[in-house]
Motif scaffolding. Structure first.
Motif, mmCIF file in Angstrom:
data_model
loop_
_atom_site.group_PDB
_atom_site.id
_atom_site.type_symbol
_atom_site.label_atom_id
_atom_site.label_comp_id
_atom_site.label_asym_id
_atom_site.label_seq_id
_atom_site.Cartn_x
_atom_site.Cartn_y
_atom_site.Cartn_z
ATOM 1 N N ASP A 66 -107.536 -34.895 13.593
ATOM 2 C CA ASP A 66 -106.341 -35.494 13.839
ATOM 3 C C ASP A 66 -105.067 -34.778 13.907
ATOM 4 N N VAL A 67 -104.019 -34.754 14.586
ATOM 5 C CA VAL A 67 -102.795 -34.258 14.440
ATOM 6 C C VAL A 67 -102.011 -34.868 13.554
ATOM 7 N N PRO A 68 -101.702 -34.113 12.080
ATOM 8 C CA PRO A 68 -100.970 -34.958 11.051
ATOM 9 C C PRO A 68 -99.524 -35.360 11.219
ATOM 10 N N ARG A 69 -99.386 -35.931 12.326
ATOM 11 C CA ARG A 69 -98.060 -36.699 12.722
ATOM 12 C C ARG A 69 -98.315 -37.488 14.066
ATOM 13 N N LEU A 70 -97.176 -38.273 14.472
ATOM 14 C CA LEU A 70 -97.259 -38.948 15.708
ATOM 15 C C LEU A 70 -96.353 -38.171 16.567
ATOM 16 N N LEU A 71 -96.841 -38.274 17.981
ATOM 17 C CA LEU A 71 -95.918 -37.697 18.930
ATOM 18 C C LEU A 71 -95.500 -38.485 20.100
ATOM 19 N N LYS A 72 -94.262 -38.070 20.813
ATOM 20 C CA LYS A 72 -93.982 -38.777 21.882
ATOM 21 C C LYS A 72 -93.157 -37.528 22.615
ATOM 22 N N TYR A 73 -93.525 -37.291 23.949
ATOM 23 C CA TYR A 73 -92.814 -36.258 24.761
ATOM 24 C C TYR A 73 -92.053 -36.812 25.777
ATOM 25 N N TYR A 74 -90.945 -36.518 26.092
ATOM 26 C CA TYR A 74 -90.169 -37.141 27.207
ATOM 27 C C TYR A 74 -89.918 -35.848 28.047
ATOM 28 N N GLY A 75 -90.350 -35.751 29.239
ATOM 29 C CA GLY A 75 -90.240 -34.486 30.184
ATOM 30 C C GLY A 75 -88.658 -34.767 30.745
ATOM 31 N N GLU A 76 -88.399 -33.810 31.837
ATOM 32 C CA GLU A 76 -87.124 -33.769 32.574
ATOM 33 C C GLU A 76 -87.124 -34.933 33.323
ATOM 34 N N GLY A 77 -85.968 -35.637 33.329
ATOM 35 C CA GLY A 77 -85.835 -36.763 33.987
ATOM 36 C C GLY A 77 -86.188 -38.050 33.522
ATOM 37 N N GLU A 78 -87.013 -37.981 32.416
ATOM 38 C CA GLU A 78 -87.398 -39.354 31.828
ATOM 39 C C GLU A 78 -86.480 -39.726 31.004
ATOM 40 N N PRO A 79 -86.264 -41.225 30.931
ATOM 41 C CA PRO A 79 -85.435 -41.650 30.257
ATOM 42 C C PRO A 79 -85.639 -41.814 28.672
ATOM 43 N N LEU A 80 -84.699 -41.368 27.794
ATOM 44 C CA LEU A 80 -84.985 -41.380 26.398
ATOM 45 C C LEU A 80 -84.726 -42.614 25.814
ATOM 46 N N PRO A 81 -85.538 -42.841 24.688
ATOM 47 C CA PRO A 81 -85.461 -44.170 23.846
ATOM 48 C C PRO A 81 -84.277 -44.927 23.290
ATOM 49 N N HIS A 82 -83.024 -44.047 23.364
ATOM 50 C CA HIS A 82 -81.863 -44.486 22.677
ATOM 51 C C HIS A 82 -80.726 -43.838 23.384
ATOM 52 N N PRO A 83 -79.571 -44.551 23.927
ATOM 53 C CA PRO A 83 -78.361 -43.721 24.496
ATOM 54 C C PRO A 83 -78.013 -42.645 23.621
ATOM 55 N N VAL A 84 -77.979 -42.961 22.288
ATOM 56 C CA VAL A 84 -77.395 -41.612 21.543
ATOM 57 C C VAL A 84 -78.275 -40.304 21.737
ATOM 58 N N LEU A 85 -79.463 -40.494 22.052
ATOM 59 C CA LEU A 85 -80.240 -39.345 22.308
ATOM 60 C C LEU A 85 -79.842 -38.506 23.598
ATOM 61 N N ASP A 86 -79.531 -39.162 24.654
ATOM 62 C CA ASP A 86 -79.116 -38.950 25.735
ATOM 63 C C ASP A 86 -77.672 -38.064 25.446
ATOM 64 N N ALA A 87 -76.856 -38.665 24.630
ATOM 65 C CA ALA A 87 -75.512 -38.223 24.385
ATOM 66 C C ALA A 87 -75.568 -36.771 23.426
ATOM 67 N N ALA A 88 -76.679 -37.016 22.626
ATOM 68 C CA ALA A 88 -76.734 -35.640 21.886
ATOM 69 C C ALA A 88 -77.311 -34.470 22.838
ATOM 70 N N ARG A 89 -78.237 -34.571 23.738
ATOM 71 C CA ARG A 89 -78.400 -33.747 24.581
ATOM 72 C C ARG A 89 -77.329 -33.294 25.395
ATOM 73 N N ASP A 90 -76.605 -34.171 25.898
ATOM 74 C CA ASP A 90 -75.511 -33.669 26.596
ATOM 75 C C ASP A 90 -74.528 -32.970 25.755
ATOM 76 N N ALA A 91 -74.275 -33.439 24.668
ATOM 77 C CA ALA A 91 -73.370 -32.612 23.721
ATOM 78 C C ALA A 91 -73.872 -31.218 23.423
ATOM 79 N N LEU A 92 -74.884 -31.008 23.239
ATOM 80 C CA LEU A 92 -75.637 -29.811 22.924
ATOM 81 C C LEU A 92 -75.720 -28.962 23.942
ATOM 82 N N SER A 93 -75.858 -29.424 25.337
ATOM 83 C CA SER A 93 -75.901 -28.539 26.488
ATOM 84 C C SER A 93 -74.476 -28.085 26.785
ATOM 85 N N ALA A 94 -73.374 -29.000 26.567
ATOM 86 C CA ALA A 94 -72.025 -28.508 26.773
ATOM 87 C C ALA A 94 -71.642 -27.456 25.827
ATOM 88 N N HIS A 95 -72.053 -27.635 24.483
ATOM 89 C CA HIS A 95 -71.531 -26.713 23.433
ATOM 90 C C HIS A 95 -72.350 -25.445 23.368
#
Length: 205
Positions: free
Chosen positions: A68-97
């Motif tokens: 067993d992998v000792p953690r739970l996982l979920k992967y969101y590929g390019e273009g997939e909606p993220l599970p919370h709007p603040v994660l989209d905002a974080a990705r955009d802010a990091l991309s800009a910075h």
């Protein structure tokens, strides 16, 4: 069970600015940026992600056994909606910075759920794809209880240790994925649950 932060009691999730990021040069072109408490309302976000994300338990070949992998996982590929709007905002802010240094946006998000101190990830670098041969960046936002992220040079050497949780940000950049390794070790102490969100550019895993 998550013990909430005394310094982050808001239910509203929001990002701070990135001007306060502190960089540490690791040598050989590798560096890390750290910003404690970048995400406010991180404990509320943890509860939403823990309950709403369709977590996957994986099994992997380890020598002669499948474990067993000792953690739970979920992967969101390019273009997939993220599970919370603040994660989209974080990705955009990091991309800009980091646009001038990285030269491309962060494109994917991998989530790991460390349920307690028995969950972990072994020493590794993100070297599947372009990270094996090119400088790149991996940005990690942590929500939930703090866990130690440890880093060491490839081949061994002194380790760095950063406790990350409750909305902290760490960015591993330059040659870090090729010349250093990182891990979340198991902990024998009573340890609450933590979720890490890892943003990566295209072609880096």
């Amino acid at each position: 069970m998550l013990q909430g932060s005394l310094f982050d009691q808001t239910e509203e999730t929001a990002l701070g600015g990135l001007a306060g990021v502190t960089r540490t040069a690791l040598g050989a072109g590798a560096w890390i940026d750290v910003l404690p408490g970048w995400l406010r309302g991180a404990d509320a976000l943890f509860e939403q992600l823990a309950g709403d994300v369709p977590w996957q338990a994986e099994r992997r070949q380890m020598y002669e056994r499948v474990v067993d992998v000792p953690r739970l996982l979920k992967y969101y590929g390019e273009g997939e909606p993220l599970p919370h709007p603040v994660l989209d905002a974080a990705r955009d802010a990091l991309s800009a910075h980091y646009a001038d240094e990285l030269g491309e946006p962060f494109a994917t998000a991998g989530l790991c759920f460390y349920r307690d101190g028995r969950d972990s990830v072994a020493w590794h670098g993100d070297r599947i794809g372009r990270g094996a041969r090119e400088d790149t960046m991996v940005a990690i936002v942590s929500v939930g209880a703090p866990r130690d992220l440890v880093l060491r040079p490839v081949g061994g050497g002194p380790t760095l240790r950063r406790g990350l949780g409750h909305g902290d940000l760490i960015v591993m950049g330059g040659s870090c994925q090729r010349t250093w390794e990182h891990a979340i070790p198991k902990s024998a102490r009573a340890t609450g649950p933590r979720i890490s969100i890892q943003f990566r550019p295209h072609g880096v895993r």
